[in-house]
Design a protein around this motif. Structure first.
Motif, mmCIF file in Angstrom:
data_model
loop_
_atom_site.group_PDB
_atom_site.id
_atom_site.type_symbol
_atom_site.label_atom_id
_atom_site.label_comp_id
_atom_site.label_asym_id
_atom_site.label_seq_id
_atom_site.Cartn_x
_atom_site.Cartn_y
_atom_site.Cartn_z
ATOM 1 N N ASP A 277 0.841 -1.201 0.000
ATOM 2 C CA ASP A 277 0.000 0.000 0.000
ATOM 3 C C ASP A 277 0.874 1.248 0.000
ATOM 4 O OD1 ASP A 277 0.550 1.018 2.728
ATOM 5 O OD2 ASP A 277 -0.505 -0.766 3.409
ATOM 6 N N THR A 278 0.244 2.382 -0.210
ATOM 7 C CA THR A 278 0.957 3.667 -0.248
ATOM 8 C C THR A 278 0.573 4.525 0.945
ATOM 9 O OG1 THR A 278 -0.805 4.545 -1.678
ATOM 10 C CG2 THR A 278 1.162 3.678 -2.767
ATOM 11 N N GLY A 279 0.250 3.863 2.059
ATOM 12 C CA GLY A 279 -0.206 4.562 3.247
ATOM 13 C C GLY A 279 0.909 5.162 4.071
ATOM 14 N N PRO A 280 0.604 5.542 5.314
ATOM 15 C CA PRO A 280 1.570 6.229 6.176
ATOM 16 C C PRO A 280 2.701 5.333 6.678
ATOM 17 C CG PRO A 280 -0.453 5.787 7.392
ATOM 18 C CD PRO A 280 -0.721 5.427 5.966
ATOM 19 N N GLY A 281 2.571 4.025 6.513
ATOM 20 C CA GLY A 281 3.627 3.126 6.972
ATOM 21 C C GLY A 281 3.551 2.842 8.462
ATOM 22 N N ILE A 282 4.418 1.946 8.904
ATOM 23 C CA ILE A 282 4.440 1.494 10.298
ATOM 24 C C ILE A 282 5.851 1.634 10.842
ATOM 25 C CG2 ILE A 282 4.001 -0.464 11.843
ATOM 26 C CD1 ILE A 282 2.230 -1.629 9.564
ATOM 27 N N ASP A 283 5.959 2.146 12.052
ATOM 28 C CA ASP A 283 7.265 2.231 12.702
ATOM 29 C C ASP A 283 7.819 0.814 12.882
ATOM 30 O OD1 ASP A 283 9.358 2.429 14.707
ATOM 31 O OD2 ASP A 283 8.590 4.428 15.145
ATOM 32 N N PRO A 284 9.089 0.563 12.489
ATOM 33 C CA PRO A 284 9.685 -0.776 12.631
ATOM 34 C C PRO A 284 9.590 -1.325 14.047
ATOM 35 C CG PRO A 284 11.103 0.620 11.303
ATOM 36 C CD PRO A 284 10.016 1.509 11.841
ATOM 37 N N LEU A 285 9.446 -0.444 15.040
ATOM 38 C CA LEU A 285 9.322 -0.883 16.428
ATOM 39 C C LEU A 285 8.111 -1.793 16.630
ATOM 40 C CD1 LEU A 285 10.327 -0.494 19.415
ATOM 41 C CD2 LEU A 285 8.703 1.399 19.567
ATOM 42 N N HIS A 286 7.053 -1.562 15.854
ATOM 43 C CA HIS A 286 5.806 -2.313 16.029
ATOM 44 C C HIS A 286 5.785 -3.625 15.236
ATOM 45 C CE1 HIS A 286 3.862 1.007 18.150
ATOM 46 N NE2 HIS A 286 4.262 1.821 17.203
ATOM 47 N N ILE A 287 6.601 -3.739 14.205
ATOM 48 C CA ILE A 287 6.493 -4.860 13.265
ATOM 49 C C ILE A 287 6.595 -6.229 13.939
ATOM 50 C CG2 ILE A 287 7.625 -5.985 11.303
ATOM 51 C CD1 ILE A 287 8.063 -3.225 10.109
ATOM 52 N N PHE A 294 -4.662 -9.080 19.512
ATOM 53 C CA PHE A 294 -5.160 -7.810 20.044
ATOM 54 C C PHE A 294 -4.095 -6.699 20.047
ATOM 55 C CE2 PHE A 294 -7.907 -10.998 22.163
ATOM 56 C CZ PHE A 294 -9.113 -10.602 21.614
ATOM 57 N N TYR A 295 -2.938 -6.937 19.426
ATOM 58 C CA TYR A 295 -1.953 -5.857 19.370
ATOM 59 C C TYR A 295 -2.340 -4.892 18.254
ATOM 60 C CZ TYR A 295 2.397 -3.269 19.247
ATOM 61 O OH TYR A 295 3.329 -2.261 19.294
ATOM 62 N N ARG A 296 -2.362 -3.611 18.578
ATOM 63 C CA ARG A 296 -2.722 -2.584 17.599
ATOM 64 C C ARG A 296 -1.702 -1.455 17.642
ATOM 65 N NH1 ARG A 296 -7.977 -3.776 19.926
ATOM 66 N NH2 ARG A 296 -9.494 -4.395 18.343
ATOM 67 N N VAL A 297 -1.318 -0.954 16.479
ATOM 68 C CA VAL A 297 -0.430 0.205 16.419
ATOM 69 C C VAL A 297 -1.185 1.436 16.897
ATOM 70 C CG1 VAL A 297 0.943 1.685 14.898
ATOM 71 C CG2 VAL A 297 0.911 -0.800 14.530
ATOM 72 N N ASP A 298 -2.423 1.575 16.464
ATOM 73 C CA ASP A 298 -3.292 2.686 16.863
ATOM 74 C C ASP A 298 -4.643 2.101 17.253
ATOM 75 O OD1 ASP A 298 -4.982 4.875 17.082
ATOM 76 O OD2 ASP A 298 -4.062 5.968 15.416
ATOM 77 N N SER A 299 -4.866 1.919 18.555
ATOM 78 C CA SER A 299 -6.069 1.231 19.022
ATOM 79 C C SER A 299 -7.343 1.952 18.589
ATOM 80 C CB SER A 299 -6.045 1.107 20.550
ATOM 81 O OG SER A 299 -4.954 0.323 20.963
ATOM 82 N N HIS A 300 -7.368 3.285 18.747
ATOM 83 C CA HIS A 300 -8.577 4.040 18.421
ATOM 84 C C HIS A 300 -8.903 3.926 16.942
ATOM 85 C CE1 HIS A 300 -11.614 7.171 18.541
ATOM 86 N NE2 HIS A 300 -11.000 7.764 17.526
ATOM 87 N N ARG A 301 -7.880 4.085 16.092
ATOM 88 C CA ARG A 301 -8.109 4.037 14.651
ATOM 89 C C ARG A 301 -8.535 2.637 14.215
ATOM 90 N NH1 ARG A 301 -3.709 4.615 9.875
ATOM 91 N NH2 ARG A 301 -5.127 5.023 8.157
ATOM 92 N N SER A 302 -7.929 1.607 14.823
ATOM 93 C CA SER A 302 -8.262 0.236 14.469
ATOM 94 C C SER A 302 -9.723 -0.064 14.784
ATOM 95 C CB SER A 302 -7.349 -0.737 15.216
ATOM 96 O OG SER A 302 -7.724 -2.067 14.986
ATOM 97 N N ARG A 303 -10.178 0.323 15.983
ATOM 98 C CA ARG A 303 -11.577 0.077 16.359
ATOM 99 C C ARG A 303 -12.521 0.886 15.476
ATOM 100 N NH1 ARG A 303 -9.114 0.151 21.592
ATOM 101 N NH2 ARG A 303 -9.192 -1.907 22.559
ATOM 102 N N GLU A 304 -12.095 2.098 15.146
ATOM 103 C CA GLU A 304 -12.915 2.963 14.299
ATOM 104 C C GLU A 304 -13.117 2.331 12.924
ATOM 105 O OE1 GLU A 304 -11.352 6.811 12.722
ATOM 106 O OE2 GLU A 304 -12.720 7.654 14.211
ATOM 107 N N LYS A 305 -12.083 1.607 12.440
ATOM 108 C CA LYS A 305 -12.157 0.954 11.138
ATOM 109 C C LYS A 305 -12.822 -0.416 11.211
ATOM 110 C CE LYS A 305 -9.731 4.039 8.737
ATOM 111 N NZ LYS A 305 -10.260 4.747 7.557
ATOM 112 N N GLY A 306 -13.204 -0.827 12.419
ATOM 113 C CA GLY A 306 -13.873 -2.114 12.567
ATOM 114 C C GLY A 306 -12.943 -3.277 12.823
#
Length: 345
Positions: A277-287, A294-306
């Motif tokens: 994808d051409t999105g914002p990417g992920i910090d290598p720390l999270h990979i 249940f691990y989420r990089v951004d919990s609020h955004r993940s729940r918001e997206k379903g």
């Protein structure tokens, strides 16, 4: 006596000490020397093992002539390590003492902790929508009973929260099934080109709603690999859906298949299915933790997206069942690439 004891203790497949009546270590095996950092034989137990629970277990065993157990906690420089200490009274012709064995139970402790974390996470994920549903039900029965506009709005929110719980339960059942079948390797050949294209087509509407373009880079001929089609379709759907949801509006999702070719990741002939994808990417720390439940990089955004936080965990187990590898490459501002490496035989 020590010469015979040394031979006996070396046959014990774990760190072991023989503690005499004067609380001095009469004999120890090589595993015990590695555990405590130096040969313990000849030293007082209190100078080698400084944890009261272990010392009390040894004393209790010596005085009661009955077996005792304790826990010994230490660190190997990389992680905390837990030993189950088993003490048994032994009477030999040469003398009496307490045989103290240290069994590494770190993996069992970790499994227990994972189970507790899993239950806590599931409870947390269900508590939020349940609380919302109960609150709206109470409101609809009370203040909003005759408010048609509020009732319609609340029912819409309740439907959303109920769907969220349904997705979570569905993913939990799917994860359980995949784990149960993980040791059963699929043997039926499947055309992954047709499968991947078919899975992508089912997401055309989702991509259109987010103004995302899906690009295919596929070989023209069929590529057969041993696979479970429904599970592999679930993997592709999950990865493409994530790329659409988290890649951002107006982006591009590239779905490609390369191979068959000798692959370094598997050291065998394999095929790669990649979703970029051409999105914002992920910090290598999270990979390294992305496939944890249940691990989420951004919990609020993940729940918001379903998202349920279980999708990539399911992907990992399905790929493991196929004896493949899941490779993730991402950096902030550079998008993300998820590749599945599947053996061709």
């Amino acid at each position: 006596m020590t010469q015979g004891l040394d031979g006996l203790l070396e046959a014990v497949p774990m760190p072991a000490l023989f503690v005499g009546a004067d609380d001095r270590i009469v004999a120890a095996n090589a595993a015990a020397a590695r555990l405590f950092g130096q040969p313990p034989a000849g030293r007082l137990l209190t100078t080698v093992v400084r944890q009261p629970t272990v010392l009390h277990a040894v004393d209790g065993c010596r005085s009661s002539l009955e077996a005792r157990t304790a826990r010994y906690l230490t660190n190997d420089g990389q992680q905390d390590v837990t030993y189950a200490v088993n003490c048994g009274f032994v009477a030999l012709q040469e003398g009496q003492g307490v045989l103290t064995c240290f069994e590494d139970v770190t993996h069992m402790e970790q499994v227990g902790q994972m189970r507790r974390d899993f239950v806590a996470n599931v409870s947390h994920e269900l508590r939020t929508p349940l609380t919302a549903l109960l609150g709206f039900i109470e409101t609809l029965r009370g203040p909003a009973r005759d408010d048609a506009a509020a009732r319609e709005r609340f029912l819409g929110i309740m439907e959303h929260e109920a769907e969220r719980m349904n997705r979570l339960v569905r993913d939990l059942l799917s994860l359980s099934q995949v784990e149960a079948e993980e040791r059963m390797r699929p043997a039926n050949p499947v055309d992954i080109v047709e499968l991947v294209e078919g899975a992508s087509r089912t997401l055309t509407h989702l991509a259109g709603g987010s103004d995302v373009t899906i690009v295919h880079e596929m070989p023209e001929s069929a590529i057969m690999v041993p696979a479970e089609p429904d599970q592999l379709r679930q993997v592709v759907t999950n990865l493409v859906e994530n790329a659409i949801k988290y890649g951002g509006r107006g982006g591009t999702v590239t779905l490609s298949i390369t191979g068959p070719a000798q692959d370094l990741a598997l050291r065998a002939e394999a095929v790669r299915i990649c979703v970029r994808d051409t999105g914002p990417g992920i910090d290598p720390l999270h990979i390294p933790r992305l496939t944890e439940r249940f691990y989420r990089v951004d919990s609020h955004r993940s729940r918001e997206k379903g998202g349920t936080g279980l999708g990539l965990a399911i992907v990992k187990h399905i790929v493991n069942r196929h004896r493949g590898r899941l490779l993730i490459d991402s950096a902030p501002g550079e998008g993300s690439t998820f590749c599945i490496v599947l053996p061709t035989s």
